[in-house]
Design a protein around this motif. Sequence first.
Motif, PDB file in Angstrom:
ATOM      1  N   LEU A  56      54.774  12.159  48.926  1.00 21.04           N
ATOM      2  CA  LEU A  56      54.473  10.107  48.420  1.00 21.04           C
ATOM      3  C   LEU A  56      54.323  10.667  46.705  1.00 21.04           C
ATOM      4  CD1 LEU A  56      55.555   8.136  48.810  1.00 21.04           C
ATOM      5  CD2 LEU A  56      53.402   6.932  49.748  1.00 21.04           C
ATOM      6  N   ALA A  57      52.585  11.249  46.273  1.00 20.60           N
ATOM      7  CA  ALA A  57      52.224  10.378  44.626  1.00 20.60           C
ATOM      8  C   ALA A  57      52.809  11.179  44.042  1.00 20.60           C
ATOM      9  CB  ALA A  57      50.123  11.375  45.037  1.00 20.60           C
ATOM     10  N   LEU A  58      53.495  12.446  44.320  1.00 28.50           N
ATOM     11  CA  LEU A  58      54.231  13.762  43.576  1.00 28.50           C
ATOM     12  C   LEU A  58      55.240  13.091  43.227  1.00 28.50           C
ATOM     13  CD1 LEU A  58      54.667  16.023  41.258  1.00 28.50           C
ATOM     14  CD2 LEU A  58      55.097  17.267  43.368  1.00 28.50           C
ATOM     15  N   ARG A  59      56.000  12.474  44.042  1.00 32.37           N
ATOM     16  CA  ARG A  59      57.055  11.728  44.826  1.00 32.37           C
ATOM     17  C   ARG A  59      57.777  10.362  43.474  1.00 32.37           C
ATOM     18  NH1 ARG A  59      60.609  14.081  49.396  1.00 32.37           N
ATOM     19  NH2 ARG A  59      59.219  14.858  50.375  1.00 32.37           N
ATOM     20  N   ILE A  60      56.023   9.520  43.675  1.00 30.63           N
ATOM     21  CA  ILE A  60      56.003   8.370  43.139  1.00 30.63           C
ATOM     22  C   ILE A  60      56.214   8.845  41.216  1.00 30.63           C
ATOM     23  CG2 ILE A  60      54.829   6.835  42.442  1.00 30.63           C
ATOM     24  CD1 ILE A  60      54.161   6.561  45.078  1.00 30.63           C
ATOM     25  N   GLU A  61      55.593   9.767  40.831  1.00 25.03           N
ATOM     26  CA  GLU A  61      55.242  10.153  39.550  1.00 25.03           C
ATOM     27  C   GLU A  61      56.849  10.523  38.970  1.00 25.03           C
ATOM     28  OE1 GLU A  61      52.203  12.581  38.214  1.00 25.03           O
ATOM     29  OE2 GLU A  61      50.522  11.491  39.923  1.00 25.03           O
ATOM     30  N   LEU A  62      57.686  11.392  39.753  1.00 22.85           N
ATOM     31  CA  LEU A  62      59.124  11.627  39.554  1.00 22.85           C
ATOM     32  C   LEU A  62      59.674  10.723  38.831  1.00 22.85           C
ATOM     33  CD1 LEU A  62      58.788  14.866  42.027  1.00 22.85           C
ATOM     34  CD2 LEU A  62      59.399  15.326  39.142  1.00 22.85           C
ATOM     35  N   VAL A  63      59.782  10.187  39.963  1.00 21.68           N
ATOM     36  CA  VAL A  63      61.212   8.674  40.173  1.00 21.68           C
ATOM     37  C   VAL A  63      60.219   7.680  38.838  1.00 21.68           C
ATOM     38  CG1 VAL A  63      61.327   6.497  41.292  1.00 21.68           C
ATOM     39  CG2 VAL A  63      60.845   8.790  42.873  1.00 21.68           C
ATOM     40  N   TRP A  95      61.917   9.899  50.306  1.00 25.45           N
ATOM     41  CA  TRP A  95      62.297   9.451  48.440  1.00 25.45           C
ATOM     42  C   TRP A  95      62.580   7.996  48.663  1.00 25.45           C
ATOM     43  CZ3 TRP A  95      61.001  11.980  44.803  1.00 25.45           C
ATOM     44  CH2 TRP A  95      61.309  13.146  44.507  1.00 25.45           C
ATOM     45  N   ALA A  96      63.332   7.274  49.934  1.00 25.23           N
ATOM     46  CA  ALA A  96      63.171   5.693  50.175  1.00 25.23           C
ATOM     47  C   ALA A  96      61.847   5.160  49.498  1.00 25.23           C
ATOM     48  CB  ALA A  96      64.406   5.243  50.681  1.00 25.23           C
ATOM     49  N   ALA A  97      60.909   5.684  50.411  1.00 28.83           N
ATOM     50  CA  ALA A  97      59.051   5.091  50.290  1.00 28.83           C
ATOM     51  C   ALA A  97      58.292   5.313  48.763  1.00 28.83           C
ATOM     52  CB  ALA A  97      58.207   5.656  51.577  1.00 28.83           C
ATOM     53  N   ALA A  98      58.702   6.493  48.207  1.00 30.24           N
ATOM     54  CA  ALA A  98      58.288   6.847  46.971  1.00 30.24           C
ATOM     55  C   ALA A  98      59.176   5.622  45.775  1.00 30.24           C
ATOM     56  CB  ALA A  98      59.147   8.035  46.177  1.00 30.24           C
ATOM     57  N   GLU A 105      55.194  -0.956  40.104  1.00 35.08           N
ATOM     58  CA  GLU A 105      54.663  -0.257  38.806  1.00 35.08           C
ATOM     59  C   GLU A 105      55.201  -0.743  37.879  1.00 35.08           C
ATOM     60  OE1 GLU A 105      52.669   3.587  40.385  1.00 35.08           O
ATOM     61  OE2 GLU A 105      51.985   3.009  42.412  1.00 35.08           O
ATOM     62  N   LEU A 106      56.883  -0.105  38.052  1.00 34.33           N
ATOM     63  CA  LEU A 106      57.325  -0.174  37.014  1.00 34.33           C
ATOM     64  C   LEU A 106      57.827  -1.578  36.218  1.00 34.33           C
ATOM     65  CD1 LEU A 106      60.099   2.781  37.367  1.00 34.33           C
ATOM     66  CD2 LEU A 106      57.740   2.549  35.757  1.00 34.33           C
ATOM     67  N   GLY A 107      58.131  -2.944  37.469  1.00 35.89           N
ATOM     68  CA  GLY A 107      57.966  -3.875  37.434  1.00 35.89           C
ATOM     69  C   GLY A 107      59.300  -3.983  37.613  1.00 35.89           C
ATOM     70  N   VAL A 108      59.716  -3.669  38.189  1.00 39.32           N
ATOM     71  CA  VAL A 108      61.642  -3.938  38.806  1.00 39.32           C
ATOM     72  C   VAL A 108      61.461  -3.660  40.510  1.00 39.32           C
ATOM     73  CG1 VAL A 108      62.431  -3.291  36.279  1.00 39.32           C
ATOM     74  CG2 VAL A 108      62.016  -1.429  38.463  1.00 39.32           C
ATOM     75  N   ARG A 109      63.641  -3.933  40.876  1.00 41.64           N
ATOM     76  CA  ARG A 109      63.022  -3.692  41.931  1.00 41.64           C
ATOM     77  C   ARG A 109      63.752  -2.687  41.653  1.00 41.64           C
ATOM     78  NH1 ARG A 109      67.291  -6.750  45.699  1.00 41.64           N
ATOM     79  NH2 ARG A 109      68.539  -4.657  45.874  1.00 41.64           N
ATOM     80  N   LEU A 110      63.573  -1.106  43.300  1.00 39.56           N
ATOM     81  CA  LEU A 110      64.491   0.307  42.537  1.00 39.56           C
ATOM     82  C   LEU A 110      65.492   0.082  44.096  1.00 39.56           C
ATOM     83  CD1 LEU A 110      62.159   2.476  40.765  1.00 39.56           C
ATOM     84  CD2 LEU A 110      64.574   1.556  39.524  1.00 39.56           C
ATOM     85  N   ASP A 111      66.428   0.668  43.512  1.00 39.90           N
ATOM     86  CA  ASP A 111      67.543   0.701  45.558  1.00 39.90           C
ATOM     87  C   ASP A 111      68.263   2.808  45.320  1.00 39.90           C
ATOM     88  OD1 ASP A 111      67.753  -1.552  46.823  1.00 39.90           O
ATOM     89  OD2 ASP A 111      69.485  -2.541  44.859  1.00 39.90           O
ATOM     90  N   LEU A 112      67.613   3.078  46.213  1.00 42.14           N
ATOM     91  CA  LEU A 112      67.463   4.275  46.815  1.00 42.14           C
ATOM     92  C   LEU A 112      68.637   4.680  47.608  1.00 42.14           C
ATOM     93  CD1 LEU A 112      65.683   7.658  46.033  1.00 42.14           C
ATOM     94  CD2 LEU A 112      66.343   6.644  48.125  1.00 42.14           C
ATOM     95  N   VAL A 113      70.574   5.101  47.450  1.00 46.79           N
ATOM     96  CA  VAL A 113      70.891   5.460  48.923  1.00 46.79           C
ATOM     97  C   VAL A 113      71.129   6.972  48.803  1.00 46.79           C
ATOM     98  CG1 VAL A 113      72.122   3.481  48.562  1.00 46.79           C
ATOM     99  CG2 VAL A 113      72.575   5.293  47.002  1.00 46.79           C
TER     100      VAL A 113
END
Length: 136
Positions: A56-63, A95-98, A105-113
């Motif tokens: 999860l940590a690596l996925r979050i960093e990539l996102v 990936w949705a969890a990431a 952390e970025l201050g926005v809402r990110l949607d993933l489909v």
Amino acid sequence: MIQEPVPTLLERVLQRAVRDHAAAEGRRRLPPALHVGIPGGAVRSFELVPGEVLDLALRIELVEAMCRDPLARDVVPLLWLTRGPDGPDVEDLAWAAAAGCAGPELGVRLDLVVVTRRSWLDPRSGVGRRWTRLRH
């Protein structure tokens, strides 16, 4: 997380992502990939290696890394996974969890489909659309 009713503009953008993926994939199967940006506009992609385990940590960093450029231009990007027609995958939720962790952390809402040649689906809410024949 995308909820019903889906805003018309978002629905058109997601339909564009499906059309673009169907056109790119053609008759051959492309490897799964994570895309960040606006379908039809500036997009960054990261090809996923089947079987490769990312925590999860690596996925979050990539996102976060992939989202920084659009956010610097005051554009909140959409995230989408492209893959074959297989059913829901545990990777979709990972990936949705990431995206769900990276957004605050970025201050926005990110949607993933998740986008296939004929559909899009939000793996968190289950909201999506499927076409038997996609019109341009």
